[in-house]
Design an enzyme around this catalytic site. Structure first.
Site, mmCIF file in Angstrom:
data_model
loop_
_atom_site.group_PDB
_atom_site.id
_atom_site.type_symbol
_atom_site.label_atom_id
_atom_site.label_comp_id
_atom_site.label_asym_id
_atom_site.label_seq_id
_atom_site.Cartn_x
_atom_site.Cartn_y
_atom_site.Cartn_z
ATOM 1 C CE1 TYR A 195 -1.028 9.815 5.251
ATOM 2 C CE2 TYR A 195 -1.418 12.188 6.025
ATOM 3 C CZ TYR A 195 -1.316 11.027 4.897
ATOM 4 O OH TYR A 195 -1.495 11.477 3.697
ATOM 5 C CB SER A 196 -0.702 5.685 12.399
ATOM 6 O OG SER A 196 -1.870 5.363 12.744
ATOM 7 C CB CYS A 354 -3.034 -1.123 12.393
ATOM 8 S SG CYS A 354 -2.993 0.394 11.610
ATOM 9 C CD GLU A 394 -6.272 3.850 13.867
ATOM 10 O OE1 GLU A 394 -6.395 3.964 15.282
ATOM 11 O OE2 GLU A 394 -5.324 4.187 13.513
ATOM 12 C CE1 TYR A 396 -4.289 1.788 5.701
ATOM 13 C CE2 TYR A 396 -4.607 2.319 8.178
ATOM 14 C CZ TYR A 396 -4.033 1.838 7.081
ATOM 15 O OH TYR A 396 -2.609 1.460 7.312
#
Ligand code: A2P
Length: 396
Positions: A195-196, A354, A394, A396
């Site tokens: 987790y960021s 992101c 980044e 996902y």
């Protein structure tokens, strides 16, 4: 004497231990222990399947060696060894052919990912992998607040973790791993999920040893449901910090462009708070393109409204508001073309993307259009920016 050959390695300083490469490798050549993720030189056949799936570029490391670095050696590394001076067959024809084949394969693999990530030159040096799987650190939950409306579509939480007396030196843009309790289907302990961090380096509350995370509840998500259900006072096992490239430049004149969807806003919040607490509005400026389904589903919608425009120029765009056309971040980028063109021309502009992997294509295509109208080739500008530590993705 052994003939030199190229060995595939993983940079332990940059790797975020997401194990995606390990799951992708068709040869089972990649494995990990509590410390590192490593490549078995006897099994790796350079198929390159692992290269585009790596979110950090740490997978893209190669050394010409005479004897392969063993798994034991690689497990013990904190950083990659430098390229050895291989005496002997400099300019060796086999090696040159191998280099060319490798370069062609890499160029192909990097078409989507864009190449190896690099930290901004003025970013602070991050601490990485301080707490690993074998020795995670225990944090205490200080708070768990719902960020999205209860009648909205998504449940996104702001989780505050306190590390008490344990060290957890983080920088904005880094991530931590959370180890969900219990075992997987094979009875093995579960692996951490990443987790960021959404708070700045000096803590969610300035001067406190705590960090915040922005976590979306995923249907059937083992870890996200565990995290979203945490209560104040619960304890959680944490690994990290991870990430050595998606970092904020310390240069106050750096001009920051942030493009995010949903929980991809976590690092952008950390960047904004860092700037707010240090240089304030007297900086190179920050612009954010932030996409969510509706205002109700946009994490930090309320707090964002209070951030002055002089610090952060905000473009909040929505895809599912009744009676309004669907808008994605890439649509707004095109509407805001003159401002983006101005930023792209600035050698102090840093780009951060992101969020959902799906947005990469649209964002890339918006940049291509804007760059082409400026008479610039986007892919070469992007490569230059990436090599200068000014382009970060980044997803996902
Ligand atoms: P939508 O799902 O309405 O198509 P989420 O709420 O799932 O985290 O998503 C955040 C936002 O990102 C939503 O507005 C979602 O729109 C949007 N989104 C989904 N796919 C893309 C894409 N390919 N490019 C840009 N934004 C996207």
């Amino acid at each position: 004497m052994n003939k030199p050959f190229k060995q595939h390695l993983i940079d332990p300083e940059v790797c975020i231990r997401c194990y995606t490469c390990e799951m992708t490798c068709p040869e089972q050549a990649i494995e990990h222990d509590d410390n590192n993720v490593v490549v078995n030189a006897d099994l790796c056949n350079f198929c390159m399947d692992c290269i585009p799936v790596c979110p950090t570029g740490s997978i893209d490391e190669w050394r010409v060696v005479k004897d392969a670095h063993s798994l034991e050696e690689q497990y013990s590394w904190d950083e990659l060894p430098p390229q050895e001076d291989i005496a002997g067959p400099a300019g060796d024809a086999d090696l040159d052919a191998l280099d060319e084949a490798m370069a062609a394969l890499l160029a192909d693999a990097h078409q989507g990912a864009g190449g190896k990530a690099k930290a901004p030159a003025t970013a602070a040096k991050p601490t990485i992998n301080l707490h690993n799987l074998g020795k995670p650190v225990e944090a205490v939950v200080q708070g768990n607040y719902r960020l999205t409306d209860s009648d909205g579509n998504v449940d996104v939480r702001h989780i505050i973790l306190d590390f008490q007396g344990h060290p957890m030196p983080v920088l904005e843009g880094q991530s931590v791993g959370i180890i969900p309790p219990g075992t997987d289907a094979e009875g093995k302990p579960r692996l951490p999920r990443l987790y960021s961090i959404s708070s700045p380096r000096d803590g969610e509350r300035s001067g406190y040893n705590n960090v915040s995370l922005t976590v979306k509840r995923e249907e059937h998500g083992v870890c996200s449901n565990f995290v979203c259900d945490l209560e104040k006072g619960d304890t959680v096992k944490i690994t990290g910090p991870f990430g050595a490239t998606f970092l904020l430049p310390d240069d106050p004149e750096a001009r920051i462009m942030m493009i995010c969807t949903g929980t991809g806003s976590a690092p952008m919040r950390a960047f904004t708070m860092r700037r707010q607490r240090t240089v304030g509005a007297k900086n190179g400026g920050m612009t954010m393109y932030f996409g969510a389904r509706s205002p109700k589903d946009l994490p930090y919608h309320g707090p964002l409204k209070k951030v002055p425009e002089s610090l952060l120029k905000q473009h909040l765009v929505f895809s599912r508001v009744e009676g309004e056309p669907k808008e994605y971040v890439q649509d707004r980028m095109l509407t805001d073309q003159p401002a983006i063109a101005d930023m792209l021309k600035d050698p102090k502009c840093y780009i951060y993307i992101c969020g959902l992997r799906g947005m990469e294509e649209g964002v890339n295509s918006a940049f291509s259009t804007i760059a082409s109208d400026m008479g610039t080739d986007w892919l070469s500008l992007r490569d230059t920016m990436r090599e200068e530590g000014r382009y970060h993705v980044e997803t996902y």
